[in-house]
Design a protein around this motif. Structure first.
Motif, mmCIF file in Angstrom:
data_model
loop_
_atom_site.group_PDB
_atom_site.id
_atom_site.type_symbol
_atom_site.label_atom_id
_atom_site.label_comp_id
_atom_site.label_asym_id
_atom_site.label_seq_id
_atom_site.Cartn_x
_atom_site.Cartn_y
_atom_site.Cartn_z
ATOM 1 N N ALA A 426 0.832 -1.206 0.000
ATOM 2 C CA ALA A 426 0.000 0.000 0.000
ATOM 3 C C ALA A 426 0.866 1.255 0.000
ATOM 4 N N ALA A 427 1.944 1.240 0.794
ATOM 5 C CA ALA A 427 2.856 2.392 0.834
ATOM 6 C C ALA A 427 3.580 2.541 -0.497
ATOM 7 N N GLY A 428 3.977 1.423 -1.095
ATOM 8 C CA GLY A 428 4.646 1.465 -2.400
ATOM 9 C C GLY A 428 3.744 2.045 -3.477
ATOM 10 N N LEU A 429 2.464 1.642 -3.467
ATOM 11 C CA LEU A 429 1.494 2.184 -4.425
ATOM 12 C C LEU A 429 1.332 3.688 -4.216
ATOM 13 N N GLY A 430 1.288 4.105 -2.964
ATOM 14 C CA GLY A 430 1.163 5.534 -2.654
ATOM 15 C C GLY A 430 2.332 6.342 -3.188
ATOM 16 N N VAL A 431 3.544 5.825 -3.025
ATOM 17 C CA VAL A 431 4.737 6.525 -3.507
ATOM 18 C C VAL A 431 4.705 6.644 -5.032
ATOM 19 N N ILE A 432 4.271 5.581 -5.718
ATOM 20 C CA ILE A 432 4.179 5.620 -7.187
ATOM 21 C C ILE A 432 3.216 6.723 -7.628
ATOM 22 N N ILE A 433 2.061 6.827 -6.958
ATOM 23 C CA ILE A 433 1.080 7.871 -7.299
ATOM 24 C C ILE A 433 1.671 9.260 -7.068
ATOM 25 N N LEU A 434 2.381 9.438 -5.960
ATOM 26 C CA LEU A 434 2.995 10.739 -5.658
ATOM 27 C C LEU A 434 4.004 11.143 -6.721
ATOM 28 N N VAL A 435 4.791 10.179 -7.192
ATOM 29 C CA VAL A 435 5.818 10.482 -8.198
ATOM 30 C C VAL A 435 5.178 10.736 -9.558
ATOM 31 N N LEU A 436 4.176 9.918 -9.941
ATOM 32 C CA LEU A 436 3.526 10.081 -11.244
ATOM 33 C C LEU A 436 2.787 11.407 -11.336
ATOM 34 N N THR A 437 2.203 11.876 -10.232
ATOM 35 C CA THR A 437 1.491 13.159 -10.233
ATOM 36 C C THR A 437 2.429 14.338 -9.971
ATOM 37 N N ARG A 438 3.720 14.041 -9.791
ATOM 38 C CA ARG A 438 4.754 15.037 -9.503
ATOM 39 C C ARG A 438 4.480 15.782 -8.196
ATOM 40 N N THR A 439 3.687 15.151 -7.321
ATOM 41 C CA THR A 439 3.525 15.691 -5.974
ATOM 42 C C THR A 439 4.838 15.564 -5.217
ATOM 43 N N ALA A 440 5.582 14.521 -5.538
ATOM 44 C CA ALA A 440 6.959 14.357 -5.053
ATOM 45 C C ALA A 440 7.761 13.802 -6.209
ATOM 46 N N ASN A 441 8.727 14.565 -6.720
ATOM 47 C CA ASN A 441 9.539 14.025 -7.802
ATOM 48 C C ASN A 441 10.603 13.081 -7.235
ATOM 49 N N ALA A 442 11.324 12.423 -8.127
ATOM 50 C CA ALA A 442 12.282 11.403 -7.683
ATOM 51 C C ALA A 442 13.344 11.994 -6.750
ATOM 52 N N GLY A 443 13.804 13.208 -7.068
ATOM 53 C CA GLY A 443 14.817 13.852 -6.226
ATOM 54 C C GLY A 443 14.299 14.147 -4.834
ATOM 55 N N GLU A 444 13.076 14.676 -4.758
ATOM 56 C CA GLU A 444 12.476 14.965 -3.454
ATOM 57 C C GLU A 444 12.250 13.689 -2.658
ATOM 58 N N ALA A 445 11.830 12.630 -3.349
ATOM 59 C CA ALA A 445 11.608 11.346 -2.676
ATOM 60 C C ALA A 445 12.893 10.850 -2.025
ATOM 61 N N ARG A 446 14.002 10.972 -2.753
ATOM 62 C CA ARG A 446 15.295 10.531 -2.192
ATOM 63 C C ARG A 446 15.706 11.392 -1.006
ATOM 64 N N ARG A 447 15.456 12.716 -1.104
ATOM 65 C CA ARG A 447 15.874 13.619 -0.025
ATOM 66 C C ARG A 447 15.043 13.447 1.243
ATOM 67 N N THR A 448 13.781 13.049 1.118
ATOM 68 C CA THR A 448 12.938 12.920 2.306
ATOM 69 C C THR A 448 13.240 11.648 3.097
#
Length: 593
Positions: A426-448
């Motif tokens: 469920a968390a993995g699916l959530g992260v995919i949605i955040l990245v696809l919608t650019r709510t969190a880009n890949a760089g931000e995801a790594r930094r958080t």
């Protein structure tokens, strides 16, 4: 029971590790890695067992939850809650703590407590400064409230997820989402009541001196227009909360072409007023996000809803040969030429009392800009500026992305609670949605993601494997059983709990939980009782660590902002830790034994 070489070797390394931790001689990750290498060299564990923690379900889930919590923070969804919780009126400390700690604990039950505490620290400091309170009365309770709330659900804290993953590794059924709520909720309520009515009296009353703008401060000037959306129209400067802003000073109001300077505290704020502030870059950025205070209407950026992943803050110094020199900001056509917005201007030794558009630019003026992330590369070598530097950028996202992050968060909880997907999926699916919608880009995801925390957790799991494989877990479990056996299951349970609680004072809670888990399982097996209750005892004991600043990450986070000393934690944390321990042991015994 006699100890062979493997047991003595492992025990010696654990004792050395504990001593080094107590005296804080070596960095934690360096120490853990060194111990792992020595365990490998002593052939206590295999290479696979040493680094098996990097594939642990709990650890992988924590990494994904960092991204989701980071998205909630970066989009401003968490920050919007803060003013509602703290309120605007002066109240008694007990009432304010009740108003603060119950919501914080509820939020922490569903969001990792580290970003929750990080979000509330600046809010509480600003609120205490405004009302002339001591932040030291509120920041330790903030940390403790977040820790208590984290014990109420499976995802509330990383410790819960580590134990959940270890239970699965040991062939046990994993924890249900609300399984620990029956213990965590009563403990949290009693802990909050203790802090609100008694605990705060044990804390120091240390007020932080305000930062005053003066001759040694690098002041930027910003101009904001009051629009209909501003909620404080008709109020005085004092009542609107604009008199004692840390790092900001309202020095002038322009009304219908007339200047009101200095702006006195009893001066009312009216529609279409232009407010002139001087301040430091960070406070200026926060100020321009207030609804109803308009910086400028601009074709390139919506300044209330810009995306900080695409638009950055820069400081540029105007060069002597720049075509900008001698021109006003308006005449320079700055926005079209540079694709950037001037937020504020700093001129050393001078407070500029003009509209931003009317300021004539001079060599050496420092401009605070909002521009696209490629601004630095495009203009770094230009002769228009002496220097271009990336300034501090506050996280910002368009409002719709905030709703996406909130939707993803609730989706993850629903999918997990309804047993549609495991928490990791469920968390993995959530992260995919955040990245696809650019709510969190890949760089931000790594930094958080807090990689240091994850590495420490993974290595502590490797050390825990050594405790189990060497047979030391069985020996220590046997000793604990003998100590508590006079009082039956309750005595052994209490021994495990307080042994974990004491060890957590000198080592991180996750590491303590991982290392003592195999001992708890062995102790339960030795007296032939359900291992589940002992696993939950480890989980609660490792999380409920209040007596030192180093025992829990959020305790350390509030150490400097609150101006605390080591003994402050002991004064309030030691009685709280003992009380919580007694209640938790009684509840675990009732529910599981």
């Amino acid at each position: 029971m006699t100890l062979d070489f493997k047991m003595w070797y492992t025990l010696s390394l654990l004792i050395i590790m504990s001593i080094l931790l107590i005296f804080d001689i070596i960095e934690l990750e360096v120490l853990f890695f060194s111990i792992l290498l020595l365990l490998l060299m002593g052939k206590i564990i295999t290479l696979e067992e040493a680094f098996a923690g990097f594939s642990n379900v709990g650890m992988l889930t924590i990494a994904l939850l960092f991204v989701i919590a980071g998205a909630l923070s970066n989009t401003g969804m968490l920050k919007q809650i803060s003013p509602i919780i703290l309120g605007k009126e002066n109240t008694r400390i007990s009432h304010t703590l009740l108003r603060l700690l119950f919501p914080v604990s509820i939020i922490s039950a569903f969001i990792n407590n580290t970003p929750v505490v990080a979000m509330f620290i600046p809010t509480i400091r600003a609120w205490t400064e405004k009302h002339h309170y001591a932040p030291s009365k509120y920041l330790i309770p903030l940390s403790y409230g977040a820790i208590l709330g984290g014990m109420c659900t499976l995802i509330g804290t990383s410790t819960n997820l580590i134990i959940h993953g270890l239970m699965i590794d040991y062939g046990m059924e994993g924890l249900g989402f609300f399984e620990i709520s029956k213990i965590g909720i009563p403990v949290t309520i009693l802990g909050i009541l203790f802090m609100s009515f008694l605990g705060h009296r044990l804390l120091p009353n240390r007020k932080e001196p305000l930062i005053e703008l003066g001759e040694h401060t690098r002041e930027f000037v910003i101009e904001l227009k009051v629009t209909q959306e501003y909620e404080n129209i008709g109020k005085t400067i004092e009542n609107a909360g604009l008199r004692r802003l840390k790092g900001l000073f309202l020095f002038q109001i322009e009304r219908n072409g007339r200047r009101i300077a200095p702006a006195k505290p009893d001066e009312k704020i009216l529609l279409d007023d232009r407010l002139f502030f001087t301040g430091i870059p960070k406070t200026i950025l926060e100020l321009q996000k207030i609804p109803g205070l308009q910086l400028t209407k601009d074709s390139h950026f919506n300044l209330k809803q810009y995306d900080s992943a695409e638009i950055r803050t820069f400081e540029c110094v105007v060069s002597r040969g720049s075509p900008l020199v001698g021109k006003t900001v308006r005449d320079s056509d700055f926005r079209s030429k540079y694709e950037a917005v001037i937020i504020a201007i700093h001129r050393h030794g001078e407070r500029i009392a003009k509209k931003i558009g009317d300021i004539g630019l001079r060599p050496g003026d420092t401009l605070l800009l909002l521009a696209g992330k490629n601004f630095y590369k495009r203009w770094y070598h230009s002769k228009d500026f002496y220097l271009i530097a990336v300034a501090e950028t506050l996280p910002s996202k368009p409002q719709w992305r905030g709703y996406v992050s909130l939707g993803v968060f609730f989706m993850m909880i629903i999918l997990t609670v309804a047993n549609i997907l495991p928490l990791l999926s469920a968390a993995g699916l959530g992260v995919i949605i955040l990245v696809l919608t650019r709510t969190a880009n890949a760089g931000e995801a790594r930094r958080t993601i807090d990689w240091r925390v994850l590495i420490i957790i993974a290595m502590s799991l490797g050390i825990a494997n050594a405790v189990k494989q060497s047979g030391l877990a069985d020996v220590l479990a046997h000793i604990i059983v003998r100590i508590g056996d006079h009082f039956g299951v309750l005595g052994v349970l209490a021994s495990i709990y307080f042994f974990t609680s004491i060890y957590t004072l000198v080592i991180t809670n996750n590491a303590a939980a991982a290392m003592l888990f195999p001992i708890a399982v062995s102790a339960a097996s030795a007296i032939n009782v359900d291992q589940r209750g002992f696993a939950i005892a480890i989980m609660i004991a490792a999380s409920a660590s209040f007596a030192t600043p180093i025992s829990y990450q959020t305790n350390l986070m509030v150490y400097s902002p609150g101006g605390y000393r080591f003994r402050d934690y002991l004064m309030i944390g030691a009685p709280l830790q003992l009380g919580i321990g007694a209640i938790a042991i009684a509840l675990i015994y009732c529910f599981y034994f």
